[in-house]
Design a protein around this motif. Structure first.
Motif, short mmCIF file in Angstrom:
data_model
loop_
_atom_site.label_atom_id
_atom_site.label_comp_id
_atom_site.label_asym_id
_atom_site.label_seq_id
_atom_site.Cartn_x
_atom_site.Cartn_y
_atom_site.Cartn_z
N TRP A 122 0.86 -1.17 -0.12
CA TRP A 122 0.04 -0.13 -0.09
C TRP A 122 0.96 1.22 -0.12
O TRP A 122 2.06 1.10 0.28
CB TRP A 122 -0.98 -0.01 1.19
CG TRP A 122 -0.49 0.27 2.52
CD1 TRP A 122 0.36 -0.37 3.42
CD2 TRP A 122 -0.76 1.30 3.43
NE1 TRP A 122 0.60 -0.08 4.38
CE2 TRP A 122 -0.06 1.06 4.60
CE3 TRP A 122 -1.47 2.62 3.17
CZ2 TRP A 122 -0.12 2.06 5.65
CZ3 TRP A 122 -1.37 3.46 4.28
CH2 TRP A 122 -0.74 3.37 5.43
N HIS A 128 0.23 1.40 9.91
CA HIS A 128 0.98 0.47 9.17
C HIS A 128 1.39 -0.95 10.01
O HIS A 128 1.36 -1.92 9.90
CB HIS A 128 2.42 0.90 8.37
CG HIS A 128 2.98 -0.11 7.63
ND1 HIS A 128 2.54 -0.79 6.69
CD2 HIS A 128 4.41 -0.63 7.77
CE1 HIS A 128 3.32 -1.69 6.15
NE2 HIS A 128 4.64 -1.59 6.86
N ALA A 174 1.19 -0.17 -6.14
CA ALA A 174 0.31 -0.10 -4.98
C ALA A 174 -1.18 -0.28 -5.35
O ALA A 174 -1.81 0.65 -5.86
CB ALA A 174 0.56 1.01 -4.12
N VAL A 187 -3.32 0.00 -3.34
CA VAL A 187 -4.35 0.61 -2.23
C VAL A 187 -3.54 1.98 -2.10
O VAL A 187 -2.22 1.78 -1.80
CB VAL A 187 -4.67 -0.01 -1.07
CG1 VAL A 187 -5.25 1.03 -0.10
CG2 VAL A 187 -5.22 -1.24 -1.37
N THR A 188 -3.99 3.23 -2.44
CA THR A 188 -3.30 4.50 -2.08
C THR A 188 -4.09 5.09 -1.01
O THR A 188 -5.33 5.42 -1.01
CB THR A 188 -3.08 5.19 -3.34
OG1 THR A 188 -2.51 4.48 -4.13
CG2 THR A 188 -2.57 6.67 -3.08
N SER A 247 -5.43 2.28 -8.64
CA SER A 247 -5.27 2.12 -7.11
C SER A 247 -6.60 2.61 -6.36
O SER A 247 -6.95 3.75 -6.74
CB SER A 247 -4.05 3.01 -6.66
OG SER A 247 -3.64 2.67 -5.48
N VAL A 294 -6.78 -0.35 5.25
CA VAL A 294 -5.76 -1.04 4.41
C VAL A 294 -5.76 -2.34 4.61
O VAL A 294 -5.63 -3.27 3.66
CB VAL A 294 -4.28 -0.56 5.16
CG1 VAL A 294 -3.22 -1.32 4.51
CG2 VAL A 294 -4.33 0.90 4.59
N THR A 307 -6.39 -5.15 1.59
CA THR A 307 -5.43 -6.06 1.03
C THR A 307 -6.06 -7.31 0.23
O THR A 307 -5.29 -8.01 -0.32
CB THR A 307 -4.43 -6.46 2.20
OG1 THR A 307 -5.14 -6.98 3.32
CG2 THR A 307 -3.60 -5.28 2.61
N ALA A 339 -9.75 -4.47 -3.32
CA ALA A 339 -9.23 -3.37 -4.08
C ALA A 339 -9.62 -2.99 -5.55
O ALA A 339 -9.68 -2.14 -5.91
CB ALA A 339 -7.69 -3.46 -3.77
#
Length: 407
Positions: A216, A233, A300, A302-303, A326, A363, A367, A372
């Motif tokens: 990500w 994170h 990525a 996912v942003t 993304s 996030v 994943t 996503a």
């Protein structure tokens, strides 16, 4: 053959009479070379028209842009390149003449409705190609459009073409006296973004290194947001221990600050500005360089589009991520791109977070590749719809400028 006659050939209809000489400006405030004048009506049109102008400047070397608006539309915080934002002149013949003598535009895009008769009359007399873009039915029914029928027809006749949002707007234009052959239905002008470029060798190398790892991106983070992102994170790593964060500071000079935060958080990181390559043990890639967002968005799925949780920054353009597939996560402070985020949320293509816990949850949830991918597909449909109308207007403007050069 005059520029207007050549333009009429392009549009497939007779030319109207007018002075074939474009007034030259002697004022140093006008940039050298070609200048396109874009009039913005309504705050919702500001971002799409800025993006349109940016696209024109990318495709036309040396092109300058003049944006005008009424008092209801504020200038943007930043303008790129040779772009200028000015209020409209006084609604008088003298004001119009002074404005056009000063700027000598090579083309005008007038968005929405409520045209200014003196200004458009003077522009037509100076042989400036005029296009009414993103014409909506509600614009054409404003109080400012309640002219005598003859004045309506005279004003609309000054436009070389009109690009209407839908059939209803096109019908309204015909009823106001605009020739049907001058009207096209293009759809709504919406902000979109073309895909940012990237180094293909770097993309191939990183794609190989990161194969099989969930990734990500936290893009354009402010220094005050970095600890929150790292906290999120660390929490997400409990659910996916191979998860990699690509951390991009808002400015490369903030790389040292981000590196210090990573060390304090005891996260293992590689620093791309020093050309360090992540390995299987790397938890964060600190991408403290400039001009490589196209690479990071491609890597990525996912942003988190940052500069949006900490107040005072207005957010960043979400279409850059969406255009490259993304899924978009963002914070509540996105005043500079509110319309864009609203469109993405409505389409199920973006998700708002407010703190480290909600960011970590988003996030972790995204994943899962299918989730996503569903968001990214919805985002792409929004971006591509905006790009089609932008491309249509871009082609019209570039063709018009080419005709002007050939005259």
């Amino acid at each position: 053959m005059s520029a207007r006659s050549r333009l009429s050939a392009l549009l497939g209809r007779p030319a109207r009479s007018g002075d074939d000489t474009v007034a030259a400006t002697r004022t140093p405030q006008r940039p050298q070379g070609e200048l396109v004048w874009i009039h913005v009506t309504g705050t919702a049109r500001r971002s799409p028209l800025l993006r349109l102008g940016q696209r024109l400047a990318e495709l036309r070397s040396g092109l300058a842009l003049l944006y005008t608006s009424g008092p209801d539309v504020a200038p943007p915080p930043r303008l790129r390149g040779d772009a200028i934002w000015q209020p409209l002149p006084a609604d008088t013949a003298a004001g119009a003449q002074g404005f056009l003598d000063h700027w000598a535009p090579d083309c005008c895009l007038w968005s929405g409705g409520a045209p200014r008769d003196d200004l458009l009359h003077a522009a037509a007399e100076k042989d400036v190609p005029l296009f009414l873009v993103d014409a909506a039915e509600e614009d054409l029914e404003r109080r400012g459009m309640s002219w005598l029928p003859v004045l309506r027809r005279e004003t609309l006749a000054r436009f070389d073409a009109a690009l209407a949002r839908d059939a209803a707007a096109a019908q309204r234009l015909r009823r106001l006296g605009m020739p049907a052959e001058s009207i096209s239905v293009t759809g709504v002008l919406q902000e979109g973004s073309g895909p940012l470029p990237c180094d293909e060798d770097d993309l191939e190398r990183f794609s190989t290194i990161l194969a099989g790892r969930p990734v990500w991106l936290a893009a354009m983070t402010q220094p005050g947001e970095v600890p929150l992102v790292l906290q999120a994170h660390r929490a997400a790593l409990r659910m996916a221990h191979r998860l990699l964060l690509i951390l991009v500071p808002n400015h490369p000079v903030e790389g040292d600050t981000a590196a210090a935060a990573l060390e304090a958080a005891e996260l293992r990181f590689a620093r791309w500005s020093e050309r360090q390559i992540p390995d299987d043990a790397t938890q964060v890639l600190l991408a403290d360089t400039r001009g490589e967002m196209g690479l990071w968005y491609r890597l990525a799925p996912v942003t988190f589009v940052a500069s949006s949780i900490e107040p005072g920054h207005g957010g960043r353009d979400p279409y850059e991520a969406a255009a490259l597939g993304s899924a978009v996560i963002y914070g509540p402070n996105v005043s500079h791109h509110l319309d864009a985020y609203s469109r993405l949320v409505t389409a199920g293509a973006a998700r708002m977070v407010t703190d480290a816990a909600s960011l970590s949850s988003a996030v972790t949830n995204l994943t899962a590749p299918d989730r996503a991918a569903a968001m990214a597909e919805a985002a792409w449909s929004i971006v591509s719809a905006g790009a089609e109308v932008t491309d249509r207007i871009t082609d019209l403007v570039l063709d018009t400028l080419d005709l002007g050069q050939a005259a």
